[in-house]
Motif scaffolding. Structure first.
Motif, mmCIF file in Angstrom:
data_model
loop_
_atom_site.group_PDB
_atom_site.id
_atom_site.type_symbol
_atom_site.label_atom_id
_atom_site.label_comp_id
_atom_site.label_asym_id
_atom_site.label_seq_id
_atom_site.Cartn_x
_atom_site.Cartn_y
_atom_site.Cartn_z
ATOM 1 N N LYS A 176 -12.574 -49.384 45.951
ATOM 2 C CA LYS A 176 -12.773 -49.212 44.494
ATOM 3 C C LYS A 176 -11.419 -49.130 43.803
ATOM 4 C CE LYS A 176 -14.217 -45.289 42.832
ATOM 5 N NZ LYS A 176 -15.098 -44.141 42.458
ATOM 6 N N ALA A 177 -11.367 -49.757 42.618
ATOM 7 C CA ALA A 177 -10.128 -49.734 41.836
ATOM 8 C C ALA A 177 -10.473 -49.550 40.355
ATOM 9 C CB ALA A 177 -9.335 -51.029 42.040
ATOM 10 N N ILE A 178 -9.576 -48.899 39.608
ATOM 11 C CA ILE A 178 -9.725 -48.696 38.153
ATOM 12 C C ILE A 178 -8.657 -49.525 37.463
ATOM 13 C CG2 ILE A 178 -9.672 -47.013 36.282
ATOM 14 C CD1 ILE A 178 -10.562 -44.900 38.295
ATOM 15 N N ALA A 179 -9.097 -50.384 36.582
ATOM 16 C CA ALA A 179 -8.172 -51.293 35.895
ATOM 17 C C ALA A 179 -7.857 -50.784 34.498
ATOM 18 C CB ALA A 179 -8.778 -52.700 35.820
ATOM 19 N N GLY A 180 -6.609 -50.887 34.113
ATOM 20 C CA GLY A 180 -6.203 -50.525 32.734
ATOM 21 C C GLY A 180 -6.375 -51.726 31.822
ATOM 22 N N LEU A 181 -7.497 -51.814 31.101
ATOM 23 C CA LEU A 181 -7.836 -52.995 30.312
ATOM 24 C C LEU A 181 -7.436 -52.831 28.849
ATOM 25 C CD1 LEU A 181 -11.419 -53.729 31.714
ATOM 26 C CD2 LEU A 181 -9.252 -54.755 32.423
ATOM 27 N N PRO A 182 -7.093 -53.914 28.195
ATOM 28 C CA PRO A 182 -6.883 -53.854 26.737
ATOM 29 C C PRO A 182 -8.220 -53.550 26.050
ATOM 30 C CG PRO A 182 -5.853 -55.818 27.692
ATOM 31 C CD PRO A 182 -6.726 -55.214 28.762
ATOM 32 N N PRO A 183 -8.173 -53.013 24.847
ATOM 33 C CA PRO A 183 -9.434 -52.683 24.133
ATOM 34 C C PRO A 183 -10.282 -53.932 23.907
ATOM 35 C CG PRO A 183 -7.541 -51.653 23.068
ATOM 36 C CD PRO A 183 -6.980 -52.592 24.078
ATOM 37 N N ASP A 184 -11.600 -53.723 23.961
ATOM 38 C CA ASP A 184 -12.580 -54.773 23.682
ATOM 39 C C ASP A 184 -12.406 -55.995 24.590
ATOM 40 O OD1 ASP A 184 -13.574 -53.173 21.590
ATOM 41 O OD2 ASP A 184 -12.097 -54.012 20.196
ATOM 42 N N THR A 185 -12.153 -55.703 25.839
ATOM 43 C CA THR A 185 -11.944 -56.797 26.816
ATOM 44 C C THR A 185 -12.905 -56.621 27.977
ATOM 45 O OG1 THR A 185 -9.599 -56.884 26.253
ATOM 46 C CG2 THR A 185 -10.269 -57.969 28.281
ATOM 47 N N THR A 186 -13.484 -57.736 28.397
ATOM 48 C CA THR A 186 -14.373 -57.732 29.562
ATOM 49 C C THR A 186 -13.645 -58.339 30.762
ATOM 50 O OG1 THR A 186 -16.281 -57.995 28.110
ATOM 51 C CG2 THR A 186 -16.588 -58.505 30.439
ATOM 52 N N LEU A 187 -13.825 -57.710 31.949
ATOM 53 C CA LEU A 187 -13.099 -58.121 33.168
ATOM 54 C C LEU A 187 -14.070 -58.701 34.197
ATOM 55 C CD1 LEU A 187 -10.484 -58.085 34.967
ATOM 56 C CD2 LEU A 187 -11.215 -55.793 35.719
ATOM 57 N N VAL A 217 -13.111 -53.903 54.228
ATOM 58 C CA VAL A 217 -12.398 -54.736 53.252
ATOM 59 C C VAL A 217 -11.152 -55.296 53.936
ATOM 60 C CG1 VAL A 217 -11.139 -54.732 51.068
ATOM 61 C CG2 VAL A 217 -13.256 -53.425 51.294
ATOM 62 N N PRO A 218 -10.897 -56.615 53.833
ATOM 63 C CA PRO A 218 -9.694 -57.188 54.459
ATOM 64 C C PRO A 218 -8.439 -56.480 53.982
ATOM 65 C CG PRO A 218 -11.158 -58.934 53.738
ATOM 66 C CD PRO A 218 -11.726 -57.663 53.186
ATOM 67 N N ALA A 219 -7.569 -56.143 54.913
ATOM 68 C CA ALA A 219 -6.371 -55.379 54.567
ATOM 69 C C ALA A 219 -5.397 -56.188 53.727
ATOM 70 C CB ALA A 219 -5.688 -54.892 55.844
ATOM 71 N N ASN A 220 -5.446 -57.521 53.835
ATOM 72 C CA ASN A 220 -4.530 -58.371 53.092
ATOM 73 C C ASN A 220 -5.316 -59.517 52.472
ATOM 74 O OD1 ASN A 220 -1.657 -57.357 53.970
ATOM 75 N ND2 ASN A 220 -2.862 -57.490 55.861
ATOM 76 N N HIS A 221 -5.404 -59.540 51.169
ATOM 77 C CA HIS A 221 -6.062 -60.641 50.477
ATOM 78 C C HIS A 221 -5.623 -60.638 49.016
ATOM 79 C CE1 HIS A 221 -8.790 -57.232 49.778
ATOM 80 N NE2 HIS A 221 -9.106 -57.832 48.631
ATOM 81 N N ASP A 222 -6.010 -61.676 48.313
ATOM 82 C CA ASP A 222 -5.684 -61.792 46.884
ATOM 83 C C ASP A 222 -6.962 -61.724 46.053
ATOM 84 O OD1 ASP A 222 -2.955 -62.103 47.373
ATOM 85 O OD2 ASP A 222 -3.185 -64.274 47.690
ATOM 86 N N LEU A 223 -6.812 -61.202 44.806
ATOM 87 C CA LEU A 223 -7.922 -61.136 43.853
ATOM 88 C C LEU A 223 -7.607 -62.014 42.651
ATOM 89 C CD1 LEU A 223 -8.644 -57.289 43.865
ATOM 90 C CD2 LEU A 223 -9.918 -59.065 45.067
ATOM 91 N N ALA A 224 -8.631 -62.730 42.187
ATOM 92 C CA ALA A 224 -8.496 -63.515 40.957
ATOM 93 C C ALA A 224 -9.212 -62.767 39.827
ATOM 94 C CB ALA A 224 -9.094 -64.904 41.147
ATOM 95 N N ILE A 225 -8.505 -62.490 38.697
ATOM 96 C CA ILE A 225 -9.099 -61.750 37.578
ATOM 97 C C ILE A 225 -9.129 -62.641 36.339
ATOM 98 C CG2 ILE A 225 -8.237 -59.577 38.535
ATOM 99 C CD1 ILE A 225 -6.154 -59.547 36.291
ATOM 100 N N ASN A 226 -10.040 -62.285 35.459
ATOM 101 C CA ASN A 226 -10.141 -63.040 34.205
ATOM 102 C C ASN A 226 -10.551 -62.082 33.092
ATOM 103 O OD1 ASN A 226 -11.755 -64.863 32.150
ATOM 104 N ND2 ASN A 226 -10.354 -66.179 33.288
ATOM 105 N N LEU A 227 -9.801 -62.117 31.995
ATOM 106 C CA LEU A 227 -10.074 -61.260 30.837
ATOM 107 C C LEU A 227 -10.728 -62.098 29.740
ATOM 108 C CD1 LEU A 227 -6.787 -59.166 30.579
ATOM 109 C CD2 LEU A 227 -8.962 -58.506 31.601
ATOM 110 N N THR A 228 -11.787 -61.534 29.185
ATOM 111 C CA THR A 228 -12.502 -62.199 28.079
ATOM 112 C C THR A 228 -12.593 -61.223 26.892
ATOM 113 O OG1 THR A 228 -13.814 -63.422 29.673
ATOM 114 C CG2 THR A 228 -14.578 -63.411 27.398
ATOM 115 N N PRO A 229 -12.136 -61.588 25.704
ATOM 116 C CA PRO A 229 -11.348 -62.793 25.394
ATOM 117 C C PRO A 229 -9.942 -62.665 25.925
ATOM 118 C CG PRO A 229 -11.441 -61.371 23.492
ATOM 119 C CD PRO A 229 -12.324 -60.718 24.506
ATOM 120 N N PRO A 230 -9.245 -63.792 26.114
ATOM 121 C CA PRO A 230 -7.875 -63.734 26.640
ATOM 122 C C PRO A 230 -6.964 -62.971 25.683
ATOM 123 C CG PRO A 230 -8.763 -65.969 26.738
ATOM 124 C CD PRO A 230 -9.709 -65.171 25.891
#
Length: 828
Positions: A176-187, A217-230
């Motif tokens: 589990k992770a907590i992301a610091g998101l900009p206001p009014d943004t969906t992740l 959970v794999p110890a080494n991997h990458d995550l792809a993120i996307n913010l809406t709206p950019p």
């Protein structure tokens, strides 16, 4: 130059050792192959390595957190007892303002004491038990605190990447992770690499959680993120991953027993990719080499499907049970899903083969294993594998050297090479020394040719290699027994040597022959006995003075029997169906058939291979007798017409009316006059089935004793004389025939007993004379052969180079002396 002579002596010794070294090498290789020695030592090393997986499963926890206490509450942690030492005082801790206590001392030992539970070791300061509402959590290593990871800057579409890297045991990676998101943004978040690529994480607000099927959970991997709206500007998002705490009361992991590691190690070495190819029709043999990456992958394969064992059709129950426990042990070593780990390793290896094709295969495999199966299991294998293999190789090398020493002793004893005698002979015999130097040059040329030849693949054409090695060994022995070399004895230590027996004969008449001939192993030794009243002693003295390689002894224990009488030439005394009677046939003779008419005319007389024409002018036996006597045929004639050969080698007598028609023979059956037969009491030792037969008559069984046979022969009408006199025994020191001839050059005049005798009739024979005369030199040969073939190959090469250099210097010095002598003579 004297030093060249000594150098040639060393070269001669070296070439003999080079010629014998293949025998020792063949013995060593055969012995190690027969007992699969390298595989045996490798199996022991793998067993010790597998036992390292039995390390405590609780070592992965470095601390414990107790919550639900009163602020300032004192807590005591009882320490595990140490054998032979005083009890250790408990560790005291005080709860903080939030009612929490963190313990970081001896946590693995306290967990092991109570089978994975820390609660029994915890008490309140006043001595009371820990309250039920108090919660005990275990903290895995590498999870001391939450950690933050910043993403790359978002692009125009709001996309970015996050690198997930967990330093602790993979099964305790944060979920589990907590992301610091900009206001009014969906992740939105998805896995961008590895086996779970494309899997979408659950996102609620700014909390991201991995799906439950991803475990661990794999110890080494990458995550792809996307913010809406950019975001309007490129922005980095900070992800804070929670640390993972484990509830107290861990399940106890399995362990591998000594019997389990034996079964697993055997299965590893018989795995199809590791086992040796079958030899001819035999089953595949255990492998002799295992790489670290192979070992890890094979263990994962066994644990992934413990119900079957690769390379084994009908696995035993105890082997399958060992595989089940292997799976439990791997689970306790951070590999809960071996099948998934193996699949991830394969996929990572393929990816690395594309991206890092220039690197060696083993490096790519090692990297794939560390990327996809980083765990206590891999760590323990990597930590000990190289050291265990080094010790295994050292132990195998020691055992191989020990077998080489034993093989050198066996070969030295077998061939009986006396190195001390060889050195003496090389120092005195120029021809032997020169011949061995020539052999050294030929041998060195052969070695150089072999070194330039392309090496053959291992485990291929083994039968052809064995045949070639056998031929080489036989060739070496032939060289060492060549008359030009003759550095080995005539026979092996265990070979039976022939011997002959001279029995006294009452028919001996004086004057005795002034010259006898002794034949030993093909060599002829003339004898000139000084005859006295004791002919047996005179012959013995002459044999000793001749220098012949024989030993003489007297024997009074044996009794000889001489059989004579009508039809003795057709007599048989059989032992186990084989006629053992020695015959001395007399002269052949034949008489005219009854009522046979002899008209005048031409006849053909056959006396053995002699054929003569006989011409009679009148009919009758008397006229035929006169005609035969006048023909000077090698026969004598007695009235009325009995023809007897005068040559002992003539075995038939015929008188034919027509030369080419055997049916026209006027004489009766050929008979023998004066035939005798011989046997002695020693003949019947150990015999079980004995019989006597005359001609075509049915054999009559008789007791297998000499006196019983003699009595039975007398019953049949034969005369049997016993000879209980002293006998002279001639025991050869060489292989080949032993004869004592009364007439030199004529084998038929042999005076020795015709029954074949050997120096030993036991199952195992030893030539003690050869052993006593050569054991010191054989001991030196053993020491020299123990140095091994590579040592002697290198020594021979160095000695030949040194000899060439010294010979060139000697030649220059000789030319210089000749030039100086010529100049001096010219000046005078």
């Amino acid at each position: 130059m004297e030093i060249l002579k000594y150098l040639d002596v060393l070269i001669g010794l070296a070439v003999v050792m080079v010629l014998l070294s293949p025998l020792v090498t063949a013995f060593t290789q055969f012995w190690l192959w027969l007992f699969n020695a390298r595989s045996g030592r490798l199996q022991v090393g793998l067993e010790n390595l597998l036992l390292q997986l039995n390390g405590s499963p609780y070592e992965r926890f470095d601390a414990a957190v107790i919550s639900g206490l009163k602020p300032g509450q004192k807590v005591q942690f009882a320490q595990p007892p140490v054998a032979g030492a005083k009890p250790t005082a408990p560790i005291e801790k005080v709860a903080d303002a939030n009612g929490e206590v963190t313990l970081s001392e001896n946590v693995p030992l306290m967990l092991a004491l109570h089978g994975g539970s820390l609660r029994p070791s915890v008490k309140l300061g006043g001595g009371g038990a820990l309250p039920e509402n108090a919660v005990v959590h275990l903290r895995p290593r590498g999870t001391a605190a939450s950690w933050a990871v910043s993403s790359s800057k978002t692009d125009k579409e709001g996309a970015a990447t996050v690198a997930y890297r967990f330093a602790g045991p993979s099964q305790f990676a944060s979920r589990k992770a907590i992301a610091g998101l900009p206001p009014d943004t969906t992740l939105t978040v998805s896995i961008a690499s590895g086996a779970y690529q494309g899997t979408v994480l659950a996102v609620e607000g700014n909390v991201c959680t991995y799906p439950s099927h991803i475990a661990p959970v794999p110890a080494n991997h990458d995550l792809a993120i996307n913010l809406t709206p950019p975001p309007a500007e490129p922005t980095q998002i900070v992800f804070t991953f929670d640390r993972l705490l484990v509830d107290d009361g861990l399940p106890e992991s399995g362990t591998l027993s000594d019997a389990d590691v034996v079964e697993v190690a055997k299965a590893v070495l018989k795995h199809p990719v590791i086992a040796q190819p079958p030899f001819w029709r035999s089953k595949p043999r255990k492998g002799e080499v295992v790489e670290r990456e192979e070992f890890i992958r094979v263990l994962l394969e066994f644990a992934a499907n413990p119900s079957t064992i690769a390379g084994t059709k009908d696995a035993k129950a105890k082997a399958l049970a060992a595989m089940q426990r292997l799976r439990q042990v791997l689970a306790g070593n951070d590999v809960p899903d071996p099948g998934r780990a193996l699949s991830d390793i394969r996929e990572a290896a393929q990816s690395l083969e594309l991206t890092e094709a220039g690197k060696p295969t083993h490096e790519r495999l090692t990297k794939a294993i560390l990327l996809c199966a980083q765990s206590a299991f891999v760590g323990r294998i990597n930590n000990w594998f190289d050291q265990v293999m080094d010790r295994t190789t050292a132990e195998y090398r020691f055992r191989a050297q020990l077998v080489t020493v034993i093989g050198a002793l066996f070969i030295a004893t077998l061939v009986q090479l006396d190195s001390i005698d060889l050195l003496k002979r090389l120092s005195a015999n120029d021809k032997l020394r020169d011949s061995l130097v020539q052999q050294a040059e030929l041998q060195q040329k052969h070695i150089e040719e072999q070194s330039k030849a392309a090496p053959t693949a291992q485990n291929q054409d083994e039968l052809q290699n064995a045949k070639a090695q056998r031929d080489e060994i036989q060739g070496n022995l032939a060289k060492l027994r060549d008359p030009q070399l003759a550095v080995l004895p005539d026979h092996f230590l265990w070979q039976r040597l022939p011997q002959g027996r001279l029995m006294t004969n009452k028919n001996w008449q004086t004057p005795y022959s002034q010259r006898l001939e002794l034949v030993v192993g093909g060599a002829v030794f003339p004898l000139e006995p000084q005859w006295t009243s004791q002919p047996l002693s005179d012959i013995e003295t002459a044999v000793r003075n001749s220098g012949a390689p024989v030993n003489t002894a007297r024997d009074k224990q044996r009794v000889g029997y001489t059989v004579s009488g009508d039809g003795v030439e057709k007599l048989r005394v059989t032992l186990q169906g084989i006629d053992r009677l020695s015959h001395t046939n007399g002269l052949t003779q034949a008489s005219l058939k009854d009522k046979q008419e002899l008209p005048a005319g031409s006849y053909s007389l056959l006396a053995g291979y002699d054929t003569l024409a006989v011409e009679t002018k009148a009919a009758g036996a008397a006229e035929m007798a006169r005609a035969i006597q006048a023909s000077k045929a090698p026969v004598s004639v007695a009235a009325p017409l009995t023809i007897q050969a005068v040559k002992p080698q003539a075995r038939w007598i015929e008188l034919r009316k027509r030369a080419n028609d055997p049916a026209s023979n006027v004489l009766g059956e050929t008979q023998f006059a004066g035939s005798i037969a011989h046997f002695d009491d020693q003949l019947f030792q150990g015999a079980r089935q004995c019989a006597i037969a005359k001609g075509d008559a049915t054999p009559r069984s008789v007791v297998c004793k000499a006196d019983a046979v003699a009595q039975e022969l007398r019953t049949l009408g034969f005369k049997v004389d016993e000879d209980r006199g002293e006998q002279l025994l001639l025991m050869s020191k060489r292989l080949g025939p032993v004869q004592l001839r009364s007439t030199p050059g004529k084998a038929e005049s042999n005076m020795l007993n015709s029954a074949a005798e050997t120096s030993c009739n036991d199952l195992l024979c030893v030539d003690y004379d050869l052993l006593n005369s050569s054991w010191r030199g054989v001991l030196l040969t053993w020491i020299l052969l123990s140095l091994g073939a590579p040592f002697w190959y290198d020594s021979l090469k160095d000695l030949l180079k040194l000899r060439s250099t010294l010979a060139q210097k000697e030649e220059k010095a000789r030319v210089g002396r000749q030039t100086a002598d010529t100049s001096t003579a010219g000046a005078n």
